[in-house]
Design an enzyme around this catalytic site. Sequence first.
Site, PDB file in Angstrom:
ATOM      1  N   GLU A 284      -1.609  -3.377   1.396  1.00 48.06           N
ATOM      2  CA  GLU A 284      -2.432  -2.178   1.213  1.00 48.06           C
ATOM      3  C   GLU A 284      -2.890  -2.112  -0.249  1.00 48.06           C
ATOM      4  O   GLU A 284      -2.231  -2.629  -1.149  1.00 48.06           O
ATOM      5  CB  GLU A 284      -1.587  -0.950   1.552  1.00 48.06           C
ATOM      6  CG  GLU A 284      -2.293   0.380   1.364  1.00 48.06           C
ATOM      7  CD  GLU A 284      -1.339   1.561   1.425  1.00 48.06           C
ATOM      8  OE1 GLU A 284      -1.808   2.663   1.733  1.00 48.06           O
ATOM      9  OE2 GLU A 284      -0.136   1.381   1.144  1.00 48.06           O
ATOM     10  N   LYS A 344      -6.844   4.218   8.353  1.00 49.45           N
ATOM     11  CA  LYS A 344      -5.540   4.886   8.436  1.00 49.45           C
ATOM     12  C   LYS A 344      -5.695   6.276   9.031  1.00 49.45           C
ATOM     13  O   LYS A 344      -6.534   7.069   8.588  1.00 49.45           O
ATOM     14  CB  LYS A 344      -4.904   4.962   7.047  1.00 49.45           C
ATOM     15  CG  LYS A 344      -3.487   5.510   7.055  1.00 49.45           C
ATOM     16  CD  LYS A 344      -2.893   5.514   5.652  1.00 49.45           C
ATOM     17  CE  LYS A 344      -1.461   6.010   5.672  1.00 49.45           C
ATOM     18  NZ  LYS A 344      -0.876   6.099   4.315  1.00 49.45           N
ATOM     19  N   CYS A 397       0.913   1.653   5.570  1.00 47.64           N
ATOM     20  CA  CYS A 397       1.910   2.365   4.781  1.00 47.64           C
ATOM     21  C   CYS A 397       2.875   3.136   5.678  1.00 47.64           C
ATOM     22  O   CYS A 397       3.426   2.590   6.622  1.00 47.64           O
ATOM     23  CB  CYS A 397       1.219   3.278   3.764  1.00 47.64           C
ATOM     24  SG  CYS A 397       2.332   3.951   2.503  1.00 47.64           S
TER      25      CYS A 397
END
Length: 522
Positions: A284, A344, A397
């Site tokens: 990321e 995301k 994440c």
Amino acid sequence: MLTFSQKVMLSDGWSRRLIAFFSGAVGVLALAPIGFFPAFFVPMTAAVWLIDGSAGENRWASLRRAAAAGWWLGFGYFVAGLWWLGVAFLAEADRFAWALPLGVLGLPAGLAFFTALGFALARLLWSPGAARVFALAAGLTVAEWLRGHILTGFPWNDFGMALGDNPLFAQFASVGGLYSLTVLSVLLFAAPALLGKGGRGRKAVALSLAGFVALALFGAARLQGKVETVKGVKLRVVQANVANDEFRADRRSELLDRYLKLSDRSTSPQTTGLTDVTHVFWSESVFPFLLAQDPAALSAIAARMQTAILFTGAARAEIEARRPHYFNSLAVIQKGEIKEWFDKMHLTPFGEYMPLAGALARLGLSPFAWSPGTFDAGEYSRVLTAPGLPAVFPLICYESIFPEEVAARLSDLNARPGLILNVTNDGWFGVTSGPYQHLSQARLRAIEQGLPMVRSANTGVSAIIDPYGRLLASTSLGTEAVLDGSLPKALPATFYSQHWRLAPAIAWLIVLAAALIRPRNI
């Protein structure tokens, strides 16, 4: 002479608060990176005795006293388990150091209210004998479930991870998921509180030990399974270990060159560089710029990766009339062309957006993570595809810590994927326990779903994980590394993956029924 349990029950004032606080703190030793699961006997046993000693002149007084003990135990648990959040405030100390107490003490203080609620609910169900252990399991499981959902949820270090961090015990997650492990963690680790109650207490502890043995035997049997690998796939995971102060737009060329050189590194006679791998994974937050708007960067990637396919984290933008929309995304790049994106969906509070942004901005707080603007959440789940790979299910994440969100998103897909890809940047938390805890929780998603996982973390821990949650290869934290390996095949769909709502509910209803029926003959 009073026994130790009686001293805890009769404790008052600051002695009672400190017993609760330090009991909670000791429980963190059961979590990664230490993983000493017997430590969790301390907070759960203390919880029973503290609630035993919560009797007051009326029900409200008893509930209030139980909730206070729960708050202090939860506060100790979360301070000891989340202290590393303070490192993020020191990454840019000139901007954020003043707010360090908010992360180190403020967040644990808020999370402790869920533990307080769990104690109060348990007290409502409380009765003499073994039934009170079932009451504790019912109350704390509800509280932990709520902690994982309210205000976008934060199930980090759920009590179920006392079992979930152990490879043998964690296998039960394939049946019941994290929240079934929460039920079992409270139930099994609280049993020693019943000792001293005659034969019934010894019988309850014996049943608890039998429960541990049964979980271990189930785990051992499941881990006997062998996993084949996907033919023709050679993975390379790059851990560049880029420090936060290096992640700047004026270093864009240096950062890209660093990733490309690492990706082409020779690691063995069989893997001399990119010509010997099929798929490369970067973490990321690789680029301090918008990759899709930088043809030079895409050309550099194309020139170096002529045959390998790249999966990389990258911010992206959509320009609309009113304002641009920015996303924390994952891109699939083949021959310098971005083939697919995933945005995301579950953004990190304070990292990617600011709750109560106006009020906090007046205090000088802004998101920690680099972004060209305020991030928007992705609107739908999807898989990513690339030649040679089975369908890839992306998690960016801390999306990987939400068991039910992951299960729900997977159930929305038309077909089951063959791989979970988790990209993350845990560099904000330094060489602390935080990144190890993140890895442990992500690994449990592989066990729950029976899917292998590739994990690329900027500073670590990066890993290739099989569908039983075993680390086939992993890196050290805080180092520059390149990880090569094969891709394990997925297992058939687990019970939990098919019944992710039902399985934890059944476990909770069983302990609730046991608390209400009050089986004193145990």
